[in-house]
Design a protein around this motif. Sequence first.
Motif, PDB file in Angstrom:
ATOM      1  N   LEU A 385       0.827  -1.201   0.000  1.00 13.46           N
ATOM      2  CA  LEU A 385       0.000   0.000   0.000  1.00 13.46           C
ATOM      3  C   LEU A 385       0.867   1.260   0.000  1.00 13.46           C
ATOM      4  O   LEU A 385       2.085   1.210   0.219  1.00 13.46           O
ATOM      5  N   SER A 386       0.228   2.404  -0.253  1.00 13.33           N
ATOM      6  CA  SER A 386       0.982   3.627  -0.539  1.00 13.33           C
ATOM      7  C   SER A 386       1.883   4.058   0.609  1.00 13.33           C
ATOM      8  O   SER A 386       2.960   4.613   0.384  1.00 13.33           O
ATOM      9  N   GLY A 387       1.465   3.819   1.846  1.00 12.84           N
ATOM     10  CA  GLY A 387       2.275   4.252   2.977  1.00 12.84           C
ATOM     11  C   GLY A 387       3.575   3.487   3.138  1.00 12.84           C
ATOM     12  O   GLY A 387       4.504   3.969   3.793  1.00 12.84           O
ATOM     13  N   PHE A 388       3.642   2.312   2.551  1.00 16.53           N
ATOM     14  CA  PHE A 388       4.840   1.484   2.720  1.00 16.53           C
ATOM     15  C   PHE A 388       6.040   2.076   2.003  1.00 16.53           C
ATOM     16  O   PHE A 388       7.154   2.083   2.548  1.00 16.53           O
ATOM     17  N   TRP A 389       5.835   2.590   0.784  1.00 20.42           N
ATOM     18  CA  TRP A 389       6.982   2.932  -0.063  1.00 20.42           C
ATOM     19  C   TRP A 389       7.757   4.117   0.473  1.00 20.42           C
ATOM     20  O   TRP A 389       8.992   4.120   0.460  1.00 20.42           O
ATOM     21  N   GLY A 390       7.048   5.131   0.960  1.00 16.27           N
ATOM     22  CA  GLY A 390       7.754   6.261   1.552  1.00 16.27           C
ATOM     23  C   GLY A 390       8.529   5.861   2.792  1.00 16.27           C
ATOM     24  O   GLY A 390       9.685   6.255   2.974  1.00 16.27           O
ATOM     25  N   LYS A 391       7.903   5.035   3.639  1.00 14.10           N
ATOM     26  CA  LYS A 391       8.592   4.577   4.848  1.00 14.10           C
ATOM     27  C   LYS A 391       9.794   3.701   4.487  1.00 14.10           C
ATOM     28  O   LYS A 391      10.848   3.779   5.142  1.00 14.10           O
ATOM     29  N   TYR A 392       9.637   2.894   3.469  1.00 17.50           N
ATOM     30  CA  TYR A 392      10.744   2.032   3.050  1.00 17.50           C
ATOM     31  C   TYR A 392      11.952   2.867   2.625  1.00 17.50           C
ATOM     32  O   TYR A 392      13.094   2.589   3.043  1.00 17.50           O
ATOM     33  N   LEU A 393      11.713   3.899   1.821  1.00 16.11           N
ATOM     34  CA  LEU A 393      12.819   4.747   1.377  1.00 16.11           C
ATOM     35  C   LEU A 393      13.441   5.498   2.546  1.00 16.11           C
ATOM     36  O   LEU A 393      14.664   5.685   2.599  1.00 16.11           O
ATOM     37  N   ILE A 394      12.623   5.919   3.502  1.00 12.40           N
ATOM     38  CA  ILE A 394      13.150   6.607   4.687  1.00 12.40           C
ATOM     39  C   ILE A 394      14.039   5.666   5.498  1.00 12.40           C
ATOM     40  O   ILE A 394      15.138   6.037   5.942  1.00 12.40           O
ATOM     41  N   VAL A 395      13.586   4.433   5.696  1.00 11.71           N
ATOM     42  CA  VAL A 395      14.374   3.455   6.455  1.00 11.71           C
ATOM     43  C   VAL A 395      15.683   3.136   5.733  1.00 11.71           C
ATOM     44  O   VAL A 395      16.753   3.073   6.355  1.00 11.71           O
ATOM     45  N   VAL A 396      15.604   2.954   4.415  1.00  5.74           N
ATOM     46  CA  VAL A 396      16.818   2.662   3.636  1.00  5.74           C
ATOM     47  C   VAL A 396      17.835   3.786   3.791  1.00  5.74           C
ATOM     48  O   VAL A 396      19.030   3.543   4.039  1.00  5.74           O
ATOM     49  N   GLU A 397      17.391   5.018   3.655  1.00 11.93           N
ATOM     50  CA  GLU A 397      18.317   6.150   3.759  1.00 11.93           C
ATOM     51  C   GLU A 397      18.819   6.313   5.192  1.00 11.93           C
ATOM     52  O   GLU A 397      19.995   6.644   5.415  1.00 11.93           O
ATOM     53  N   GLY A 398      17.959   6.074   6.178  1.00 14.32           N
ATOM     54  CA  GLY A 398      18.396   6.156   7.567  1.00 14.32           C
ATOM     55  C   GLY A 398      19.452   5.129   7.903  1.00 14.32           C
ATOM     56  O   GLY A 398      20.433   5.426   8.601  1.00 14.32           O
ATOM     57  N   LEU A 399      19.280   3.907   7.421  1.00 18.39           N
ATOM     58  CA  LEU A 399      20.287   2.870   7.653  1.00 18.39           C
ATOM     59  C   LEU A 399      21.587   3.205   6.944  1.00 18.39           C
ATOM     60  O   LEU A 399      22.680   2.964   7.474  1.00 18.39           O
ATOM     61  N   ARG A 400      21.469   3.760   5.737  1.00 26.03           N
ATOM     62  CA  ARG A 400      22.692   4.115   5.002  1.00 26.03           C
ATOM     63  C   ARG A 400      23.488   5.175   5.754  1.00 26.03           C
ATOM     64  O   ARG A 400      24.724   5.147   5.762  1.00 26.03           O
ATOM     65  N   GLN A 401      22.773   6.097   6.424  1.00 29.61           N
ATOM     66  CA  GLN A 401      23.454   7.142   7.187  1.00 29.61           C
ATOM     67  C   GLN A 401      23.736   6.730   8.635  1.00 29.61           C
ATOM     68  O   GLN A 401      24.220   7.539   9.417  1.00 29.61           O
ATOM     69  N   GLN A 402      23.383   5.493   8.987  1.00 24.08           N
ATOM     70  CA  GLN A 402      23.636   4.920  10.313  1.00 24.08           C
ATOM     71  C   GLN A 402      22.880   5.650  11.433  1.00 24.08           C
ATOM     72  O   GLN A 402      23.354   5.746  12.557  1.00 24.08           O
ATOM     73  N   HIS A 403      21.678   6.128  11.107  1.00 21.78           N
ATOM     74  CA  HIS A 403      20.801   6.715  12.122  1.00 21.78           C
ATOM     75  C   HIS A 403      19.913   5.605  12.690  1.00 21.78           C
ATOM     76  O   HIS A 403      18.695   5.593  12.489  1.00 21.78           O
ATOM     77  N   TYR A 404      20.517   4.693  13.412  1.00 22.74           N
ATOM     78  CA  TYR A 404      19.797   3.496  13.834  1.00 22.74           C
ATOM     79  C   TYR A 404      18.691   3.800  14.836  1.00 22.74           C
ATOM     80  O   TYR A 404      17.619   3.180  14.798  1.00 22.74           O
ATOM     81  N   TRP A 405      18.923   4.751  15.736  1.00 23.96           N
ATOM     82  CA  TRP A 405      17.898   5.092  16.716  1.00 23.96           C
ATOM     83  C   TRP A 405      16.671   5.700  16.043  1.00 23.96           C
ATOM     84  O   TRP A 405      15.530   5.387  16.404  1.00 23.96           O
ATOM     85  N   LEU A 406      16.897   6.571  15.075  1.00 23.73           N
ATOM     86  CA  LEU A 406      15.772   7.195  14.382  1.00 23.73           C
ATOM     87  C   LEU A 406      15.022   6.187  13.522  1.00 23.73           C
ATOM     88  O   LEU A 406      13.789   6.227  13.436  1.00 23.73           O
TER      89      LEU A 406
END
Length: 503
Positions: A385-406
């Motif tokens: 569903l539509s809410g998944f894709w934005g959250k997925y990209l946010i999580v991917v970018e957060g992990l890439r920047q090592q913002h694990y807590w966020l």
Amino acid sequence: MSWPILPVLLPLVTALVALFWGRTGVARRGLVALSAAAQLAVAIYLGVETIRGHTFVVGMGAWSAKFGILLVVDLLSALMVTLSTLTALACILYGYAETPVTVEHPLRAPLVQFLVMGINLSFCTGDLFNLFVAFEVMLIASYALLTLEADDWDIKHAFPYVAINLFGSALFISACGLAYGLFGTLNFGEIILRAAPLVSDFRLHVLTLLLIVVFGIKAGLFPLYYWLPNSYPTLPIPLAALFAGMLTKVGVYVLVRILGTVLPHELTFLHSLLAWLAGVTMLVAVVGAISRNFIRGILSFHILSQIGYMVLALGFFTPLSIAACILYITHHIVVKSSLFLIGGVAARLNGTDNLDRMGNLWKRVPWLGVLFLAQALSLAGVPPLSGFWGKYLIVVEGLRQQHYWLVGASILASLLTLFSMLKIWNGAFWAESKTVPVRSGDRGWMGMTAVAAVLTCISLAIGLGAEAFVQIAMQAAERALDQPGYAQAVLGYLGKTAEGPTP
């Protein structure tokens, strides 16, 4: 033809005509609906042209563009105008189905059009002071709508909304003065050039922080968000849906515009500050949603928690995260508006939206349950569903920047969102009780449901056609971050009219 003027001019003219028309009637309703449809058509045209690479720049009146009002519509602006006009049209039609023409308040229609005018001007303006004017038009209309049909109990909940936004307006005009003193102009294109050499200037950091506070208030960021969860539930459902869908997103849009397009990109400390404020916002707000026991209250707190995802993506501040922010804004406007509308249908059928006194809806009106479940799962971020894709990209970018807590906070907030939405599902739809009525004999709810169904279908299209929407979001993000391109478009127009009005 000056297309960027129309998203502002059409609602203004419609508001004035409806205001002087006076009494409500079928003809006036038809005029307002036709104008809202025309506004959506104009927005779609602007969107198509900006996807093709065109940026609209136009000056208002006979003033030199350096001193007059400058409207600039790029892909991000056009996308936001399309969403605002779509939401406004849906809420207007829903209101027609909900309220008989004989009892509709005569000021609701013109005030909604003034509100849409302010929203669209916020998206289209290319000048900081004109942005302030747009905010004031939007806020004054919202103050009036908030109190227009309120009783004595609801009026007191409007006070925090008015007070905190008046405080924000005072800060905003102060920021405009500081910006003019620092840059010698309030035009976005000129600020881009004049701010770049000041990246290490303490005054620029103070100005940016002040703007973050101003637009953070508008967006509902922690800690100045307490005005929203108690004020929005006092509104009639179609107005609550319009407020929930659009007003806080204006604040997020302006944060993207100011930080991404106008000010230097090297303000990394302030970007990180935004990300952490977003993380706190999403967790505190989702806990607030769990604590509520009526549909409008739960959904109002979820506005704030979902704002956290958008601002978190902005705080990561990469092209991919900005695209995720834009994609999430697109998803959230459609989903949140439709959830308020679906909740309004449920409340009409049960006579209340208090979950302790609701039930039997799945058995009696299963299609309404299907609509709610689809949008509730989308809000929680369930794939595809539509809410998944934005959250997925946010999580991917957060992990890439090592913002694990966020990243962990965003996942926890999603789980708690799902829990609170299932709370509505269990209380209103799944629960069965012989003492809870379902007033399905009233035919008005069918038209209301049809409007919510259209928005639900749009949301499903965003989720199932995610690749196309991600590409549009990426394109919008790249252009929003393209400071030289924006400055060239604006200053090119300024060069043509710097000596006076265009013949």
